[in-house]
Structure formats: structure tokens, C-alpha cells
Design an enzyme around this catalytic site. Structure first.
Site, PDB file in Angstrom:
ATOM      1  N   THR A  33      -9.170   6.126  -2.804  1.00 51.50           N
ATOM      2  CA  THR A  33     -10.475   5.558  -3.152  1.00 51.50           C
ATOM      3  C   THR A  33     -11.542   6.636  -2.999  1.00 51.50           C
ATOM      4  O   THR A  33     -12.601   6.541  -3.615  1.00 51.50           O
ATOM      5  CB  THR A  33     -10.830   4.359  -2.247  1.00 51.50           C
ATOM      6  OG1 THR A  33     -10.584   4.728  -0.881  1.00 51.50           O
ATOM      7  CG2 THR A  33      -9.994   3.144  -2.622  1.00 51.50           C
ATOM      8  N   LYS A  68     -15.138   7.545  -5.169  1.00 49.36           N
ATOM      9  CA  LYS A  68     -16.473   7.819  -4.621  1.00 49.36           C
ATOM     10  C   LYS A  68     -17.017   9.129  -5.188  1.00 49.36           C
ATOM     11  O   LYS A  68     -18.191   9.229  -5.561  1.00 49.36           O
ATOM     12  CB  LYS A  68     -16.429   7.885  -3.088  1.00 49.36           C
ATOM     13  CG  LYS A  68     -15.997   6.589  -2.427  1.00 49.36           C
ATOM     14  CD  LYS A  68     -15.691   6.812  -0.938  1.00 49.36           C
ATOM     15  CE  LYS A  68     -14.813   5.697  -0.401  1.00 49.36           C
ATOM     16  NZ  LYS A  68     -14.179   6.052   0.889  1.00 49.36           N
ATOM     17  N   LYS A  99     -10.509  13.402   3.750  1.00 48.72           N
ATOM     18  CA  LYS A  99      -9.577  12.278   3.842  1.00 48.72           C
ATOM     19  C   LYS A  99      -8.745  12.500   5.085  1.00 48.72           C
ATOM     20  O   LYS A  99      -8.805  13.578   5.682  1.00 48.72           O
ATOM     21  CB  LYS A  99      -8.685  12.210   2.598  1.00 48.72           C
ATOM     22  CG  LYS A  99      -8.067  13.563   2.199  1.00 48.72           C
ATOM     23  CD  LYS A  99      -7.222  13.474   0.939  1.00 48.72           C
ATOM     24  CE  LYS A  99      -8.050  13.355  -0.320  1.00 48.72           C
ATOM     25  NZ  LYS A  99      -7.719  12.258  -1.178  1.00 48.72           N
ATOM     26  N   ARG A 100      -7.959  11.488   5.509  1.00 49.79           N
ATOM     27  CA  ARG A 100      -7.067  11.716   6.640  1.00 49.79           C
ATOM     28  C   ARG A 100      -6.193  12.952   6.371  1.00 49.79           C
ATOM     29  O   ARG A 100      -5.826  13.223   5.221  1.00 49.79           O
ATOM     30  CB  ARG A 100      -6.181  10.487   6.876  1.00 49.79           C
ATOM     31  CG  ARG A 100      -6.928   9.330   7.506  1.00 49.79           C
ATOM     32  CD  ARG A 100      -7.557   9.696   8.837  1.00 49.79           C
ATOM     33  NE  ARG A 100      -6.552   9.904   9.846  1.00 49.79           N
ATOM     34  CZ  ARG A 100      -6.060   8.966  10.635  1.00 49.79           C
ATOM     35  NH1 ARG A 100      -6.518   7.731  10.548  1.00 49.79           N
ATOM     36  NH2 ARG A 100      -5.134   9.229  11.524  1.00 49.79           N
ATOM     37  N   LYS A 110      -0.935  14.606   1.478  1.00 48.63           N
ATOM     38  CA  LYS A 110      -2.233  14.855   0.857  1.00 48.63           C
ATOM     39  C   LYS A 110      -2.472  16.362   0.636  1.00 48.63           C
ATOM     40  O   LYS A 110      -3.383  16.765  -0.058  1.00 48.63           O
ATOM     41  CB  LYS A 110      -3.354  14.247   1.699  1.00 48.63           C
ATOM     42  CG  LYS A 110      -3.338  12.704   1.725  1.00 48.63           C
ATOM     43  CD  LYS A 110      -4.415  12.169   2.654  1.00 48.63           C
ATOM     44  CE  LYS A 110      -4.399  10.651   2.796  1.00 48.63           C
ATOM     45  NZ  LYS A 110      -5.107   9.959   1.705  1.00 48.63           N
ATOM     46  N   HIS A 125       0.794  -1.229   0.000  1.00 44.75           N
ATOM     47  CA  HIS A 125       0.000   0.000   0.000  1.00 44.75           C
ATOM     48  C   HIS A 125       0.822   1.272   0.000  1.00 44.75           C
ATOM     49  O   HIS A 125       0.250   2.364   0.044  1.00 44.75           O
ATOM     50  CB  HIS A 125      -0.937   0.037   1.205  1.00 44.75           C
ATOM     51  CG  HIS A 125      -2.147  -0.816   1.046  1.00 44.75           C
ATOM     52  ND1 HIS A 125      -3.322  -0.351   0.495  1.00 44.75           N
ATOM     53  CD2 HIS A 125      -2.363  -2.111   1.328  1.00 44.75           C
ATOM     54  CE1 HIS A 125      -4.211  -1.323   0.472  1.00 44.75           C
ATOM     55  NE2 HIS A 125      -3.665  -2.412   0.969  1.00 44.75           N
TER      56      HIS A 125
HETATM   57  C1  LIG Z   1     -12.879   6.397   1.203  1.00 43.36           C
HETATM   58  C2  LIG Z   1     -12.518   6.821   2.557  1.00 43.36           C
HETATM   59  C3  LIG Z   1     -11.205   7.179   2.845  1.00 43.36           C
HETATM   60  C4  LIG Z   1     -10.107   7.187   1.811  1.00 43.36           C
HETATM   61  O1  LIG Z   1     -10.064   8.445   1.227  1.00 43.36           O
HETATM   62  P1  LIG Z   1      -8.828   8.926   0.323  1.00 43.36           P
HETATM   63  O2  LIG Z   1      -9.341  10.195  -0.252  1.00 43.36           O
HETATM   64  O3  LIG Z   1      -8.646   7.868  -0.716  1.00 43.36           O
HETATM   65  O4  LIG Z   1      -7.675   9.083   1.214  1.00 43.36           O
HETATM   66  C5  LIG Z   1     -10.893   7.595   4.129  1.00 43.36           C
HETATM   67  N1  LIG Z   1     -11.837   7.635   5.089  1.00 43.36           N
HETATM   68  C6  LIG Z   1     -13.113   7.299   4.845  1.00 43.36           C
HETATM   69  C7  LIG Z   1     -14.111   7.386   5.938  1.00 43.36           C
HETATM   70  C8  LIG Z   1     -13.496   6.870   3.578  1.00 43.36           C
HETATM   71  O5  LIG Z   1     -14.775   6.525   3.369  1.00 43.36           O
END
Ligand SMILES: *Cc1c(COP(=O)(O)O)cnc(C)c1O
Length: 834
Positions: free
Chosen positions: A679, A683, A571-572, A577, A382
């Protein structure tokens, strides 16, 4: 225009429509049965009448009712797998970020509509009932959510695939923002119990730590393992049913809980010292599965994390072998009948644990056991960030897991023998390929040596892995390296989170087949120029934006305009990021509004959300900056509401379900080469947002899927450029600062009191040389925002882009990803349930 006239599809549509139609007999029967079960369940569970129950109790009653529709199929599924001796997949992941399960389960069972109507009859609101369920937050972010999407897709595709993880008593902390700062509150998600779990004490196994292990020579000259005085922890499984989509398959997510040993309560006659030891033991055991570690990228000096990893892995592998033997199959066929997948390296010790069981407990020869182990295990990488690759001090490892360490040592000895044959006189190669190096056990190397497949999670990530982080291993054994681009379950992230959009798609393409075959979303490509469709799409997006605006009003007490651009980064919080670049750019735009009266800016609502690891200072300072800028900008009447900034507290799966569908712009701005896949980007895309991003992770494939730059906005350094800067050390943040007045102004504002004192971030950018190229990419990022605004003004083409994104997002369903894993790594086939 393509017309969708295939007979099967029309029948499929008709059948599913009929199931939903309230006038349908079958549906009425289903409702009747549901109603009876619901009322009975309420009486049995609470001994009270329905109208006396609290909302939480109603939720628990609905969940218990749904479980009655699940359990028959669960039993049948397990029986079928056993009888047909089907190959089983076990997906090991230290995190499963499941979110809520009631709605997903009702959708997958195909009874959501019926349940809704039954509750309506009692004047109860299903949507409100959903809200009563706490999120199962057993994960940090992307990695844990991926595992959750994967088990959903495995069940949807009738694959015999199960999850294995830890039943953390506390999930990732709950985030509160107080005076602009993140405050962490323990997430006691089990307070009212977890409705979906089944405790299975009869399936408990023992996991052993510490003690003394050595080989003893027997009278006949053979060697036998002796393991003295281990500390034994009882691992008790809690099973969660994973419901397949309309297919009667119910798989299992097995969560392990650490408990004191069976004979613990036998106090008998104990000395004070024995008593003290006993209490110490109990405290230790109870701490093993108490907390999820709130950091998904670095692992410094945390023995408890290693304990968790071995606890979960050992319990999981032991229970797989035990169950396998109970079916009566030959242990020599294990690799043909079992696939174990390890999600990142946290369960990499599975390699040694399976060897231990096969050699020590099953009495196999080493070589035999090794062939089985390698054919059983596969590994997903990862990260290419070297600092995030797990390694453990040999001393810690050997003390904690003496027998497992002996096995790793032997694996490595044999492995290096082969390496030396391949590269005689090249000790540099030997070191690079050694599982144990410089007093550390390298978990990724253990995983690679002990498995038959290593995959990255997006094309660019898999390529970079092969040429940088895992270069030596790839050269050593190139065939085992492959790519499996991540995906998300469209059932949760589109059908569940955005039912209005799902309905619009159904109506537009005249088929619901995409629910089961998400690649058929591409039928929408016939309508991306269809004005009535685009108008409807605009209405749906506005609906979702209004819903998010209401959420923001309620939780942040900020009014945002649903007709402004919703530009979202959730996101985190992590330096790579680059949330910091985002907020610096907003500061720049605000300056421009204040000083340049001719600046023609479209009203934009900037929305942030995400948790920072509690010890991650720069991440927490970034949150504080976002909130400081928000406080000033949101309250400056002179800019006439052109910019609003919102930080949404406690971002997680359930809040994500509100946020992702409401975006116009999806911020995916990681430094190129750093985001393995992402991911969240998928979405957003599936819900019709336009990606504003770097060529990183799956953004590259999103751009490809939408047909190039017309329907996404790409900016910034490319991965090769970033890697070259790192290799040559030629980047200078000070140069950027000195030569770029726009950069200089906002960086100065970190320390001139405009928003408070942010020397922390100022130093991070300048004195620490801006490790993720925020200053370097700044102008390109600002230009990308201008491009977004130019495009947004053209409503028609914007909606067309939005439609293009939805229509071409099918390949990012985890159903596609899981099919690739099943066919190319696991060699498992779907199993039909009668
Ligand atoms: C999809 C998702 C992530 C991943 O988000 P990235 O933008 O790919 O870092 C992190 N936290 C939650 C709650 C998610 O649903």
C-alpha cells in the site's frame, strides 16, 4: 480539453469554498462556538488559564474540544443504526495502525480551518499542536494500516462498519539507530493517556481459558456441555469514535483490554497458596494485552499470541451477539444483519467462537448455527508464503481452549465427510483440505471452511493464491474466491499529508468533488500536458522535498539537496522486500563513481526507513549495512555529493506523512510473487512519485492505471519465473556470483572490510542461495536506475509522468476498495444520518 461544467459540481465547489471563506457568516459562527468551547474546555480540564498550559495540554484541550463535535453524532449514529435495524459490519483485525487522529478528525469534521484560526488568535500553532499527539502504533505495517484506512473509508461512505481489535499497552517498539544498529525501546504510547478512547466497563464480557470441557448425557438422553474450572478474564472495551468525512456518521473502533475478574479484589480469608494463585492469575491477565507482537510474518511457538487472538475474537463476537439480541431481532436472522470480516487469520477462531455461542449459549441446532456462521464471516488472505500461514499445535490449542477445540474438531469431522464424498479414495485431498493435519490446527483452513468469501488483496496475489497456496480449496469451492485490491485513504495520504498538492488539484480541475469521489482525480488527465500546471506541480514537489530535507537535517544531521532525486524505500525491513538489493546497488554506483570518471550520474538522495523485527537477524544486518555505507559515502568529498544515503529512524504513520509526499522515485522492489499488494506503493503514486518496481502486488495494477511503461519503470523476474525457480530448484546464487563481475564486486565488499564485516549477508546471499533473487535481478535493477536518470533529465516529461500518476491514482483510494467489499462481500448499504 474536458470542461467541468456539471451544475452540481460547481455548486458543491462554491459551497465548500464558502464554508472556508473567513468572511462567511456561518464560518464566523463556527469559529465563535469553537472558541468558547476551547476556552471552557481548558478551564474545566486543567483549572488554569490557556496561557499557562504546556503544548501537550494544549493538544489534549483541542482534542477534547473536537470530541464535543463528535459525540452528538456518535450517539445519533448508534441510535439510527439500532432503530433502522441496519446490517452492521465488524472488521476484526489484530492490528490497527491508526497514527495520529487529531488532524484526520478535524478534516473529517470539516473544522480544521476554523480550529486553526481560533488557535492563531491565541498565538497557538495548530501544526505544532498536531505533533504533540503520540502515534497510536497498534500495528506492524501494511496489514494494520490497511485496517485503519478501511474504517476511515467505511465511515466516509456512511457504511455501518466498525473495527474490533486489542488495546495494546505498548505498541510496536520505538526504533533508535545507535552506532548504525537498530535498538528497540518500548513504545509507551499511553503514558499521557489516549485522548480519543472511551472506557465502557458496563459492556465488559468474560473470556474463558483452560479448564476442562466435556459433553454430559442428561436424564432425557440429550447431551449438554459442561465446562469446569475455566480461568476467566474480563475483557473491557475502550471505544474510539471513527468520524466520517463531512457526513455526520461516527462509527466505532472497539479496543479490548484484559483485566482481572470482577470479584478479584474480594480477598476475604485466603491461605498463602490461594494468595499465590491469585497473584499468578493477576500477572497472567495483565500480560494478555500488554504487547503488540513485533513480527508480522512468522508465528513460532508463541502461546501468548494465540491467547491474544482468542481474547480479542471471543470478546468481539460475544459483544456483537449481545448487542444484536438487545435490539430484539431474531437470532435466526443474524447472518442477514451482521457481517464479520477477518483481516488475515489472527481472528479466524471467530468461526468456532460464533458456533460455540450459537450452539452452547443460544441453543441452536448445529446445522442451523453452521449456516448462520458461514453467511456471517468473510476472510481476507494476506500472504502466499507458506511459512507465514498460521498454525497451532493441537496440544497447545486444546489445553488453552478446550471447548473451542471440540468445536473445531466437529467442524472438521463434518467437513471431511463432505470432502470424502467429493473425492472418494483420495486421502491426499482429504489431508490437504483438513483443518487439523499432522497435529496442527491450520487457521487459514478453518477460516475458509467457516466463511462464504475468501479474497486476496491484489489481482496477481488473488491469482497466485488460487493456483498455489490455496489451490485445493479453490478447486473444492471456486465460487467463494475473489479479489479486492487494497487501497489507502486519500484523505490522510493526500489531503492531510500534502495539502499543497490537494489545493493545486482543486484549483486546477476547479472542483473539490474528488475529496469525496477520488476517482474524479482523473479530471487531472486533462492537464498532464499543461505547462503552467506542471510548473506548479514541480513547485509543490520541491516544497515537500525541502520539508523532508529539513526533517533529515534536524534528525540525522545530514544535509541533502532538495534538487537531487529523492529515491525512497520505506517499509518494514524484510528479506523479500529486498532493501539489501537497494543498498548493494548504491555500493555499485559508488564504486562506479570512484573508478569511472566519465560516469554521468544525477545527484541522488537514497532514503530508507523501516523497522526490523527484533529477532530478525538478516533484517537487522541490512540496517547496519545501510548505515555503514551511508557513513562512508556521505563523507567522501571526492564524489561531490552525488550520492547521499539517509536512514530515517522509527518509520511509522506520522513520519510517513512527511516522507511519501517528498519522493521522486518509489522503490517497490520485492521479489515478484512475494508482496501480496503493498500500500506504500499507492501512497507514493498518489503523491506523484514514479514507481521503480517489480511486477508484484499492486505494482501490476499501478502500471496498468498509468497506462503502461511510459510512466513507471518495471524490471526484474516475473512471478511465474520466480515460482518456476522455486518449483525446480534450479537457481544458483554462486552461478550469478561467478558469472556477473558487478555482482561479484559488491558481494565481495561485504567481507573485504570496505564497510566492516558483513559475513552475515555474504553467507545469506551465497551459502543460503539468495532466496529472493537479489543477485539474479541485480543488473536489471541497475539498468532500471539508469532509466530513471535518463527520464529525470527531461524535466517536462518527468513532471508529466508525475501528473499521470496522481491523475490515475483514484482507484487506489480505499473508498473504492470498501465499496467493493460492501457490495460484493458484505451486502451492506450506506445509512444516511439526518
Ligand atoms: C503504508 C505503510 C506501510 C506499508 O508499506 P508497504 O510499502 O506496502 O510495505 C507500512 N508502514 C507504515 C507506517 C505505512 O504507513
Amino acid at each position: 480539453m474536458r470542461k467541468n461544467t456539471a451544475k452540481g459540481e460547481c455548486l458543491d465547489l462554491a459551497r465548500e469554498k464558502k464554508q472556508k471563506s473567513p468572511k462567511n457568516k456561518e464560518f464566523e459562527k463556527l469559529k465563535e462556538g469553537l472558541k468558547n468551547r476551547f476556552v471552557n474546555t481548558a478551564h474545566i480540564m486543567w483549572g488554569r488559564d490557556l496561557n499557562e498550559l504546556t503544548p501537550t495540554e494544549i493538544y489534549q484541550t483541542v482534542a477534547a474540544t473536537a470530541k464535543q463535535y463528535i459525540s452528538d453524532n456518535w450517539i445519533k449514529t448508534n441510535r439510527t443504526y439500532g432503530e433502522r435495524e441496519e446490517k452492521q459490519v465488524y472488521y476484526f483485525s489484530i492490528e490497527f495502525l491508526m497514527g495520529r487522529l487529531l488532524k484526520a478528525n478535524l478534516i473529517n469534521l470539516g473544522i480544521e480551518e476554523a480550529v486553526k484560526e481560533v488557535l492563531d488568535d491565541f498565538d497557538l500553532d495548530l501544526l505544532k499542536t498536531y505533533e504533540e499527539e503520540p502515534d497510536a502504533g497498534l500495528g506492524n505495517g501494511g496489514l494494520g494500516r490497511l485496517a485503519a484506512c478501511f474504517i476511515d473509508s467505511m465511515a466516509a461512505h456512511r457504511l455501518p462498519g466498525h473495527g474490533c481489535s486489542i488495546r495494546y499497552q505498548y505498541g510496536l517498539f520505538e526504533q533508535k539507530i545507535i552506532d548504525g544498529n537498530q535498538v528497540e525501546i518500548p513504545d509507551n504510547w499511553l503514558r499521557d493517556g489516549f485522548a480519543w478512547e472511551y472506557r465502557k466497563p458496563d459492556k465488559a464480557v468474560d473470556v474463558k481459558f483452560n479448564g476442562h470441557a466435556y459433553m454430559k448425557e442428561m436424564e432425557d438422553g440429550s447431551l449438554k456441555l459442561v465446562y469446569e474450572n475455566p480461568m476467566t478474564v474480563m475483557a473491557v472495551p475502550y471505544d474510539v469514535p471513527i468520524v466520517g468525512y463531512h457526513n455526520n456518521t461516527v462509527n466505532t473502533l472497539r479496543l479490548w483490554n484484559a483485566e482481572v475478574n470482577r470479584d478479584f479484589s474480594d480477598y476475604g480469608m485466603l491461605t498463602q497458596e490461594q494468595m499465590r494463585q491469585k497473584n499468578e492469575y493477576r500477572l497472567f491477565v495483565e500480560s494478555i494485552t500488554r504487547y503488540l507482537y513485533p513480527d508480522d510474518s512468522t508465528y513460532d511457538g508463541r502461546r501468548m499470541r494465540l491467547i491474544q487472538e482468542y481474547f480479542m475474537t471471543s470478546a468481539g463476537v460475544q459483544s456483537i451477539v449481545r448487542h444484536y439480541k438487545k435490539t430484539g431481532m431474531d437470532i435466526h436472522d443474524f447472518g442477514q444483519k451482521i457481517a464479520i470480516h477477518i483481516n488475515d487469520t489472527h481472528p479466524a477462531v471467530a468461526v468456532a467462537e460464533l458456533m460455540r455461542i450459537l450452539v452452547d449459549e443460544e441453543g441452536l441446532e448445529w446445522n442451523e448455527a453452521w449456516v448462520i456462521t458461514r453467511s456471517t464471516i468473510a476472510y481476507t488472505n494476506h500472504t502466499i508464503m507458506p511459512e507465514a500461514l498460521e498454525k497451532w499445535p493441537v496440544d497447545m490449542f486444546r489445553t488453552l481452549l478446550p471447548r473451542v477445540y471440540m468445536i473445531i474438531d466437529e467442524i472438521n469431522r463434518r467437513h471431511l465427510e463432505e470432502v470424502r464424498e467429493r473425492y472418494p479414495q483420495d486421502e491426499g485431498k482429504v489431508r490437504a483440505l483438513s483443518i487439523i493435519e499432522d497435529g496442527m490446527v491450520h487457521m487459514a483452513r478453518l477460516a475458509i471452511v467457516g466463511c462464504h468469501s475468501v479474497n486476496g488483496v491484489a489481482k496477481i496475489h488473488s491469482d497466485i493464491l488460487k493456483t498455489t497456496t490455496l489451490r485445493d480449496f479453490c478447486e473444492y469451492n471456486p465460487k467463494m474466491f475473489n479479489n479486492k485490491t487494497n487501497g489507502i485513504t486519500h484523505r490522510r495520504w493526500l489531503m492531510g499529508a500534502n495539502p499543497e498538492l490537494a489545493n493545486l488539484i482543486d484549483a486546477t480541475i476547479g472542483s473539490r468533488r474528488w475529496h469525496r469521489h477520488p476517482e474524479q482525480l482523473d479530471l487531472l488527465n486533462d492537464y498532464v500536458d499543461d505547462k503552467p500546471f506542471l510548473a506548479e506541480l514541480g513547485k509543490v514537489k520541491r516544497l515537500r522535498k525541502v520539508a523532508l530535507a529539513e526533517y533529515i537535517k534536524e534528525h540525522n544531521h545530514i544535509e541533502v539537496d532538495p534538487d537531487s532525486i529523492f529515491d525512497i524505500q520505506v517499509k518494514r525491513i524484510h528479506s523479500y522486500k529486498r532493501q539489501l538489493m537497494n543498498i548493494l546497488h548504491i555500493m555499485y554506483q559508488y564504486n562506479k563513481l570512484k573508478t569511472d570518471k566519465s560516469y554521468d550520474m544525477l545527484p541522488t538522495t537514497y532514503i530508507f526507513g523501516g523497522k526490523a523485527a527484533p529477532g530478525y537477524y538478516i533484517a537487522k544486518e541490512t540496517i547496519r549495512l545501510i548505515n555503514a555505507v551511508a557513513a562512508k559515502v556521505n563523507n567522501d568529498a571526492s564524489i561531490k555529493g552525488k550520492i547521499k544515503i539517509v536512514f530515517i529512524e522509527n518509520f511509522g504513520v506520522s513520519i510517513g506523512e512527511i516522507v511519501y509526499p517528498a519522493a521522486d522515485v518509489s522503490e517497490q522492489i520485492s521479489t515478484a510473487s512475494k508482496e501480496a499488494s503493498g500500500t506504500g506503493n499507492m501512497k507514493f503514486m498518489m503523491n506523484g512519485a514514479i514507481t521503480l518496481g517489480t511486477l508484484d502486488g499492486a505494482n501490476v495494477e499501478i502500471r496498468e492505471a498509468v497506462g503502461g511503461d511510459e510512466h513507471c519503470v518495471i524490471f526484474g523476474l516475473r512471478a511465474e519465473e520466480v515460482l518456476t525457480y522455486y518449483a525446480t530448484g534450479t537457481y544458483s546464487a554462486w552461478d550469478e556470483y561467478n558469472t556477473n563481475p558487478q555482482v561479484r564486486l559488491v558481494v565481495n565488499q561485504l567481507v573485504d572490510g570496505s564497510y566492516g564485516d558483513f559475513h552475515s549477508l555474504y553467507d545469506y546471499l551465497l551459502h543460503a542461495n539468495d532466496e529472493f533473487f537479489i543477485l539474479k535481478d541485480f543488473n536489471a535493477y541497475a539498468e532500471a536506475h539508469e532509466e530513471i536518470m535518463r527520464r529525470y533529465k527531461d524535466k517536462y516529461n518527468w513532471l508529466k509522468s508525475s501528473a499521470m500518476n496522481i491523475a490515475n491514482s483514484g482507484c487506489f483510494s480505499s473508498d473504492r476498495t470498501i465499496d467493493e467489499y460492501a457490495n460484493e462481500i458484505w451486502q451492506v448499504k450506506p445509512v444516511m444520518m439526518s
